[in-house]
Design an enzyme around this catalytic site. Sequence first.
Site, short mmCIF file in Angstrom:
data_model
loop_
_atom_site.label_atom_id
_atom_site.label_comp_id
_atom_site.label_asym_id
_atom_site.label_seq_id
_atom_site.Cartn_x
_atom_site.Cartn_y
_atom_site.Cartn_z
N CYS A 123 -4.07 10.30 1.08
CA CYS A 123 -3.19 9.15 0.84
C CYS A 123 -1.83 9.57 0.27
CB CYS A 123 -3.87 8.17 -0.12
SG CYS A 123 -5.29 7.37 0.64
N LYS A 142 0.84 -1.21 0.00
CA LYS A 142 0.00 0.00 0.00
C LYS A 142 0.87 1.27 0.00
CE LYS A 142 -3.39 2.83 0.49
NZ LYS A 142 -4.28 3.12 -0.61
#
Length: 418
Positions: free
Chosen positions: A270, A216
């Site tokens: 993010c 991720k």
Amino acid sequence: MTSPNDAFKKITVVGLGYIGLPTAATLATRGVEVFGVDINDEVVSCINEGKAHFSEPDLDILLEAAVSTGKLRAYCEPKPADAFIIAVPTPLREDRSADLSHVETATRSISQLLKPGNLIVIESTCPVGTTEKVCGWIAEERPDLEVPREPKAGDIQIAYCPERILPGNMVFELVHNDRIIGGVSPKCSARAEDLYRLFLRGEVLRTSSAVAELVKLAENAYRDVNIGFANELSNVCDKLGVDVWETIELANRHPRVNILRPGPGVGGHCIAVDPWFLISMASEVTPLMRAARTVNDEKPRIVVDAVRRNIDRFKRPTVACLGLAYKPDVDDLRESPALQIAETLAFDDIDLVIVEPHLRVLPETLAQRNNVSKDDFNAALRKSDIVVVLTAHSAFRAASREQLLRRVVIDTVGLWQS
Ligand SMILES: NC(=O)c1ccc[n+]([C@@H]2O[C@H](COP(=O)([O-])OP(=O)(O)OC[C@H]3O[C@@H](n4cnc5c(N)ncnc54)[C@H](O)[C@@H]3O)[C@@H](O)[C@H]2O)c1
């Protein structure tokens, strides 16, 4: 043979934001009884009325179906369940390391409800090693339960399953994206796969929790570095007086080149945040990631400078900023460079008109300034001397040549270039 629906009759989702809410609503429409949990009571009330507290295409329809059938109900306290999904924020600390306090609080908040056979899935974006920490927190709270250790199964199962859905297309991607599942043990991965099979049409890719955590972070750092290159190239083009959009279009005709589109910076929860998790874990070997962060963080200042060079040509110009959100067609302002630019320009000797069709009211930082107003697209273009495009919202595409005539246009996203 038991089906996933038999194994997971009740699921508790902790954290009902951009990630937790679509996940909870999707699970509820697959026949599972879902308990949504959030510490924010306004979020809980809003959801129980069948309404999302942020704008996301198709989410309201999904949520309405989930709440009206009684399959999803939100609470301020966690409820016992067969599985627990944790999707709480992981912001940056002052020193730019990851703040895991929400993950820890959420983990400890469910610990007393755990029964042997339960599954815990962490979806929050986390530094490598966090899932192991979750095991440690559970072990502290529940010494009566054996936590899993590779390859031992344990009384409960724990897995890390990062989320990579795209705001603006979350409801579709939640079901169709491939899913990385990093169990603490093989049994944990298998149980987590069963959970996601309740709704997932994409592939499941099983791995360890550490690899899943790193995947991720690697994805977002990769995006940040590539956007950094595009942003740096746009700085070069501005300096040389060369059209960046044409340059990129032509360079991308090379079969092995794919330069991304530059913009006013990098925002969102993010890409602007997660690379720091990697950098802070391995600072001596991440100069490239750090440089990309610097380039992308510098971009809003460069845009402000470009606008100011034009402001100086007028007495007291009206400047229209098109978009505050960090990406097209959403209302998300988190880490938004567009917002940062507008907030900086608001202190200049100008009249600033904001066009943001995804917000009903301006954020407080702008609303409190006398020289800042919100208007619709056509009205803002009519009254402006300088038009600064900061977000490529679809609603802005329709500008006609006449509307832009005799206006200085600073298009940071190339909206009207293609
Ligand atoms: N937004 C995205 O596009 C995206 C994509 C992938 C991964 N992520 C990651 O997912 C995680 C959640 O992100 P988000 O965008 O949904 O955040 P968010 O801020 O939209 O939502 C998080 C929710 O958790 C609640 N919360 C905080 N602590 C809690 C607790 N102890 N118990 C119950 N509720 C609690 C907050 O009130 C909030 O409503 C983060 O780690 C983020 O990095 C986000």
